[in-house]
Structures are given as structure tokens and as C-alpha cells.
Write a protein that holds these residues in place. Structure first.
Motif, PDB file in Angstrom:
ATOM      1  N   THR A 101      -1.792  -4.274  19.958  1.00  0.00           N
ATOM      2  CA  THR A 101      -2.029  -3.823  18.591  1.00  0.00           C
ATOM      3  C   THR A 101      -0.975  -4.355  17.622  1.00  0.00           C
ATOM      4  N   VAL A 102      -1.418  -4.598  16.398  1.00  0.00           N
ATOM      5  CA  VAL A 102      -0.490  -4.913  15.314  1.00  0.00           C
ATOM      6  C   VAL A 102      -0.343  -3.709  14.387  1.00  0.00           C
TER       7      VAL A 102
ATOM      8  N   ASP B  11       7.455  -0.228  16.015  1.00  0.00           N
ATOM      9  CA  ASP B  11       7.280  -1.323  15.058  1.00  0.00           C
ATOM     10  C   ASP B  11       8.110  -2.543  15.477  1.00  0.00           C
ATOM     11  N   ALA B  12       9.343  -2.298  15.918  1.00  0.00           N
ATOM     12  CA  ALA B  12      10.232  -3.399  16.304  1.00  0.00           C
ATOM     13  C   ALA B  12       9.719  -4.096  17.558  1.00  0.00           C
ATOM     14  N   GLU B  13       9.219  -3.350  18.529  1.00  0.00           N
ATOM     15  CA  GLU B  13       8.706  -3.955  19.763  1.00  0.00           C
ATOM     16  C   GLU B  13       7.473  -4.813  19.488  1.00  0.00           C
ATOM     17  N   ILE B  14       6.576  -4.312  18.630  1.00  0.00           N
ATOM     18  CA  ILE B  14       5.377  -5.071  18.288  1.00  0.00           C
ATOM     19  C   ILE B  14       5.747  -6.320  17.494  1.00  0.00           C
TER      20      ILE B  14
ATOM     21  N   SER C 277       0.414  -8.343   8.445  1.00  0.00           N
ATOM     22  CA  SER C 277       1.008  -7.632   7.311  1.00  0.00           C
ATOM     23  C   SER C 277       0.077  -6.509   6.884  1.00  0.00           C
ATOM     24  N   ARG C 278       0.659  -5.474   6.347  1.00  0.00           N
ATOM     25  CA  ARG C 278      -0.105  -4.296   5.922  1.00  0.00           C
ATOM     26  C   ARG C 278      -0.689  -4.520   4.532  1.00  0.00           C
ATOM     27  N   VAL C 279      -1.959  -4.170   4.374  1.00  0.00           N
ATOM     28  CA  VAL C 279      -2.647  -4.256   3.079  1.00  0.00           C
ATOM     29  C   VAL C 279      -3.014  -2.836   2.673  1.00  0.00           C
ATOM     30  N   GLU C 280      -2.400  -2.345   1.609  1.00  0.00           N
ATOM     31  CA  GLU C 280      -2.594  -0.959   1.214  1.00  0.00           C
ATOM     32  C   GLU C 280      -4.027  -0.711   0.743  1.00  0.00           C
ATOM     33  N   GLY C 281      -4.533   0.484   1.066  1.00  0.00           N
ATOM     34  CA  GLY C 281      -5.873   0.882   0.657  1.00  0.00           C
ATOM     35  C   GLY C 281      -5.835   1.934  -0.435  1.00  0.00           C
TER      36      GLY C 281
END
Length: 210
Positions: A109-110, A138-141, A153-157
Motif C-alpha cells: 500500500t501507498v 509512513d516512513a517504512e512505506i 503523493s496525497r491529493v486532498e478531497g
């Protein structure tokens, strides 16, 4: 060299040369000819599987690996990609069960904030009984993604819970030493020229797994 000794060595070595020549299926190219041979992709990690067990990349040494980075809330990419990849693997299992047993499918998973082990267990279990889902901090992924050249990267909803993850769509086939072989064609549509992604994935497995 003594002529008799030379002849004796020739007789002894000839069967070995023949055995070596026969050990490589002439219909299959060498892994040195693989599209990603020599690429700096892959590396050890410590992540957590769908049963809460810590897993490392090295523990799969000796196995071919299908590695796909995605997330369970992915609206229109990850689910069909996983369906196609695992359908191709299942077809390969029917045709070549002994070879298919050498393959470990891995979904990483990301989106570790939402993809807990329980969530991953339900997700990967829908595609293949041997599929392994991995999550972590988060650091391991981030560390695993960097080693596999995966962008995310995260895209806000519209709300904090409805965000999406933009990420690389790259299903890797890795060899038993953990080195990259090829990118599997998980998103190829069926056309007059081919039978669609599952058949293409099966064909790639047939080509490289030995």
C-alpha cells in the motif's frame, strides 16, 4: 597433454556440456536479456502483512515476485490492475502449476493510514489466496517505495477522509534474487491484436519464470 588423458577428459566432460545446454529452455530468453535487467529497482524492507506479521524482502529470496504498489481506496486503477494480474497468475497456475508455485504476489500500500492489516486482508483475499498485502508506517512505506522507484503523493478531497493517492502504476516481475525482470502489462485492453491484460500477463510469466 597425453592423448589418452585428453580423450578420457573429453568423454567425461561431454555429458556435462550436454546437460548444461539442455538446462536452459531454448524457447525462453536468458534473464540477462530481461527488459529491466540491471535496473536499480528493489531492495530490502521491513513491512507488516495482512496478519500483522513483520515481513522482509529478503525472506522471499528463491521466489519470483509480482510486486504492485497501490491502495485499497483507489477508485479506478488498482482494483482492475490487481484483477488482471491475479487472473493472469491463475491462468498460469492452471497451465504450469509447478512453475506458478514459485511466484509470490505482493501488494504494497501507498496509503498506510487507511490500509491497515485487516483492510488489506479483505482486499488481497478477493484476488488470489496467496496474495500478500503489506503495510507499515509512513516512513517504512516511503523507504520501500523509494527502493522500487515508486512515486506517490496525497491529493486532498472534499473532506479529510476522502483524499486520493496519486501513484506510479508499475507492476514489477522480480526474479528469485529480488532483481527486476519486467513490468507486467496489467492495464492492456483487449484488442484485435491481443487477448487483453490477463493473457498478456500469463504470457510474460510463461516467458520469464523457469
Amino acid at each position: 597433454m597425453n592423448k589418452n588423458l585428453y580423450l578420457a577428459l573429453s568423454v567425461a566432460i561431454s555429458p556435462l556440456l550436454l546437460l548444461g545446454a539442455c538446462s536452459q529452455d531454448p524457447a525462453k530468453p536468458s534473464l540477462l536479456e530481461a527488459p529491466l535487467a540491471g535496473a536499480a529497482i528493489g531492495g530490502d524492507f521491513v513491512l507488516t502483512d495482512q496478519d500483522g506479521k513483520k515481513r522482509t524482502w529478503k525472506e522471499f529470496n528463491g521466489k519470483y515476485r509480482i510486486v504492485y504498489f497501490g491502495y485499497t481506496n483507489c477508485p479506478d486503477i488498482c482494483t482492475p490492475d490487481m484483477q488482471n494480474l491475479m487472473a493472469g497468475l491463475k491462468s498460469f497456475e492452471k497451465a504450469k502449476p509447478e512453475l506458478a508455485a514459485k511466484i509470490q504476489p505482493i501488494f504494497i500500500t501507498v496509503d498506510p493510514g487507511r490500509d491497515t492489516p485487516d483492510v488489506l486482508k479483505q482486499f488481497v483475499g478477493a484476488f488470489h489466496p496467496r496474495a500478500l498485502g503489506l503495510t507499515g508506517t509512513d516512513a517504512e512505506i516511503a523507504d520501500a517505495a523509494e527502493k522500487f522507484a515508486i512515486y506517490s503523493s496525497r491529493v486532498e478531497g472534499s473532506s479529510p477522509e476522502s483524499y486520493l493517492m496519486s501513484h506510479s502504476q508499475t507492476p514489477f516481475l522480480m526474479d528469485p534474487d529480488g532483481k527486476p525482470i519486467a513490468i507486467l502489462p496489467a492495464d492492456q485492453p483487449k484488442t484485435d491484436a491481443n487477448e487483453g491484460a490477463p493473457k498478456l500477463v500469463e504470457a510474460d510469466l510463461e516467458k520469464w519464470v523457469r
